[in-house]
Design an enzyme around this catalytic site. Structure first.
Site: not given
Length: 249
Positions: A121-125
């Site tokens: 899960l991406d850092i900005d998600s």
């Protein structure tokens, strides 16, 4: 047609008995039998028709392994610490456990050993992230042949006009390519005027953001709300709970 020999650890993984790493550990401990005989040599091979069983000690050890669900906040990375960013596992501590967690499991710091993210899960998600000690769960969620879908809510703005044309929405559902390969069919539909629901069966790096970019959408926010049958539900941001015994992905 003659049978082909397979590495025992690979066969155990195929049968869903364990992960390959667990299999090697159990073989070395003498906890694995092939056709009723203990096999303790690493690298041993078997035929698919042979019966593979594990001793009770292995099953008991496996049952102690926990799987944790966390509502990952923005700014945390899924896996190992990178570029000064904190990994999500750092949030797994007693004071961050959700007060409404109904699991009877007691938290102990030993549960942090080998607790790894089963998927990115991406850092900005934000949203649902699974951390597990159980190789079977990891294989189920991120193995090559997984068919478990994941649902995301994505807030967007259209950069090429007032409204995204239906033809571009159809492309999001099926017809886009990434990295020179066609994407699997997805389910993409409007939830409201500025939010889409994406349901995917694959997880290429920054896939949803790149899909949106391809049709002129800018992603303003991305939240994972479901993995298979397990939903994020009311789990608060930055808090976690155990996957309960009656839950399955």
């Amino acid at each position: 047609m003659t049978e082909e020999l397979l590495r025992l650890s690979k066969r155990m993984s195929e049968l869903g008995l364990s992960s390959r790493r667990e299999a090697d550990e159990w073989i070395a401990r003498g906890w694995v039998r092939v056709d009723g005989k203990v096999v303790s040599e690493l690298g041993s091979k078997v035929y698919p028709s042979q019966k593979v069983t594990v001793e009770r000690q292995a099953a008991a050890e496996q049952s102690k392994r926990v799987t944790v669900l966390i509502n990952k906040p923005m700014g945390y990375v899924s896996g190992q610490a990178e570029d000064g960013y904190t990994p999500a596992v750092a949030l797994i501590k007693a004071e961050n456990r959700w007060a409404e967690d109904r699991s009877p499991e007691q938290f102990h710091p030993t549960q942090l050993r080998s607790l790894v993210a089963a998927g990115r899960l991406d850092i900005d998600s934000v949203g649902l992230l699974v951390l597990t000690q159980d190789g079977r769960v990891a294989k189920q969620l991120i193995g090559h042949d997984t068919d478990i879908d994941k649902e995301y809510l994505v807030r967007v703005s259209y950069t090429k006009g007032d409204v995204l044309p239906d033809s571009e929405l159809k492309k999001l559902n099926h017809g886009l390519w990434l990295d020179g390969k066609p994407l699997l069919p997805a389910k993409v539909r409007w939830q409201n005027e500025d939010q889409l629901s994406f349901t995917l069966r694959e997880g290429k790096k920054r896939q949803i953001r790149r899909m949106c970019e391809a049709v002129g959408l800018k992603v303003l926010g991305l939240k994972r709300v479901r993995i298979g049958k397990v939903k994020l539900g009311d789990l608060p941001t930055g808090q976690w709970r155990y996957l309960s015994a009656d839950e399955q992905f």
